[in-house]
Design a protein around this motif. Structure first.
Motif, PDB file in Angstrom:
ATOM      1  N   GLN A 142       0.822  -1.218   0.000  1.00 61.00           N
ATOM      2  CA  GLN A 142       0.000   0.000   0.000  1.00 61.00           C
ATOM      3  C   GLN A 142       0.854   1.264   0.000  1.00 61.00           C
ATOM      4  OE1 GLN A 142       0.011  -2.431   2.116  1.00 61.00           O
ATOM      5  NE2 GLN A 142       0.021  -1.750   4.223  1.00 61.00           N
ATOM      6  N   LEU A 153      -1.268   4.734   0.399  1.00 60.34           N
ATOM      7  CA  LEU A 153      -2.547   4.441   1.042  1.00 60.34           C
ATOM      8  C   LEU A 153      -2.291   3.916   2.456  1.00 60.34           C
ATOM      9  CD1 LEU A 153      -4.290   2.713  -1.992  1.00 60.34           C
ATOM     10  CD2 LEU A 153      -4.612   5.050  -1.177  1.00 60.34           C
ATOM     11  N   THR A 176      -5.277  -1.045   3.676  1.00 58.31           N
ATOM     12  CA  THR A 176      -5.717  -1.183   2.288  1.00 58.31           C
ATOM     13  C   THR A 176      -4.968  -2.335   1.621  1.00 58.31           C
ATOM     14  OG1 THR A 176      -6.124   1.186   2.175  1.00 58.31           O
ATOM     15  CG2 THR A 176      -5.945   0.027   0.093  1.00 58.31           C
ATOM     16  N   LYS A 177      -5.682  -3.120   0.848  1.00 61.23           N
ATOM     17  CA  LYS A 177      -5.100  -4.227   0.078  1.00 61.23           C
ATOM     18  C   LYS A 177      -5.126  -3.841  -1.396  1.00 61.23           C
ATOM     19  CE  LYS A 177      -4.955  -7.017   3.640  1.00 61.23           C
ATOM     20  NZ  LYS A 177      -3.785  -6.930   4.446  1.00 61.23           N
ATOM     21  N   ILE A 195      -8.219  -2.127  -5.562  1.00 63.45           N
ATOM     22  CA  ILE A 195      -7.905  -1.512  -4.279  1.00 63.45           C
ATOM     23  C   ILE A 195      -9.066  -1.786  -3.337  1.00 63.45           C
ATOM     24  CG2 ILE A 195      -7.396   0.660  -3.095  1.00 63.45           C
ATOM     25  CD1 ILE A 195      -6.465   1.691  -5.916  1.00 63.45           C
ATOM     26  N   LYS A 204     -10.273  -1.114   0.334  1.00 67.89           N
ATOM     27  CA  LYS A 204     -10.010  -0.253   1.480  1.00 67.89           C
ATOM     28  C   LYS A 204     -10.431  -0.946   2.768  1.00 67.89           C
ATOM     29  CE  LYS A 204     -10.312   3.835  -1.302  1.00 67.89           C
ATOM     30  NZ  LYS A 204     -10.926   5.108  -1.570  1.00 67.89           N
ATOM     31  N   SER A 205     -10.038  -0.371   3.882  1.00 68.29           N
ATOM     32  CA  SER A 205     -10.312  -0.976   5.186  1.00 68.29           C
ATOM     33  C   SER A 205     -11.807  -1.119   5.458  1.00 68.29           C
ATOM     34  CB  SER A 205      -9.649  -0.167   6.300  1.00 68.29           C
ATOM     35  OG  SER A 205     -10.100   1.167   6.261  1.00 68.29           O
ATOM     36  N   THR A 225     -14.367  -1.356  -2.610  1.00 68.28           N
ATOM     37  CA  THR A 225     -13.424  -1.792  -3.631  1.00 68.28           C
ATOM     38  C   THR A 225     -13.520  -0.882  -4.842  1.00 68.28           C
ATOM     39  OG1 THR A 225     -13.699  -4.064  -2.888  1.00 68.28           O
ATOM     40  CG2 THR A 225     -12.753  -3.746  -5.069  1.00 68.28           C
TER      41      THR A 225
END
Length: 167
Positions: A73, A78, A82-83, A94, A96-97, A101
């Motif tokens: 990230q 980011l 975040t993945k 992407i 997010k937490s 997506t």
């Protein structure tokens, strides 16, 4: 007849551009500004074209190979929750937490981010390609060995047929 004062003739009052430029250094700066700006414009066009060529070529390779790569990230600045995954079509997924997506094309990012992503992924792709190649070589070697063994059995069967007496 009226005499004309030479100080007021049209020819005498025309501005001399060469003298003007010497008198006004800001005009020299303006000319430099224009030249430098044109060069930056040309360089920006070259950067965009080169980046497009690079991503298009890489996209052909990654689509063929079918690899997707998990990204750090930090590359996209980011948060740590975040993945990010780079897909074979060079789009980034992407997550997010909050589980939202989004999918973005790699070329939608600024140049410095794209360069960081490429610096990160190319060695990983090379590693994955080497593993894939090793697996393919092992598979081919197994198939060749199995084929050679089956040919031995076929040869034994031919010998038996030739040695069997005909009645």
């Amino acid at each position: 007849m009226e005499t004309v004062d030479p100080r007021f003739t049209v020819e005498q009052n025309k501005p001399d551009t060469q003298t003007n430029q010497e008198q006004h250094p800001s005009l020299q700066y303006m000319n430099s500004l224009i030249q430098e700006s044109l060069q930056i414009y040309e360089l920006e066009n070259q950067r965009i074209n080169t980046l497009d060529e690079l991503t298009n070529s890489l996209k052909i390779i990654t689509k063929f190979l079918g690899f997707s790569i998990e990204l750090s990230q930090n590359l996209l600045h980011l948060d740590s929750e975040t993945k990010i995954r780079l897909l074979p079509n060079l789009n980034l997924i992407i997550v997010k937490s909050n589980s939202k997506t989004e999918e973005k094309s790699i070329d939608s990012f600024p140049t410095d981010v794209i360069i960081n992503v490429l610096d990160y992924i190319v060695p990983k792709i090379v590693e994955l390609v080497r593993l894939e190649k090793l697996q393919l070589l092992n598979s081919i070697n197994f198939l060749r060995a199995a084929n050679d063994d089956l040919k031995k059995i076929d040869n034994i069967g031919q010998l038996e047929l030739n040695s069997t007496p005909v009645i």
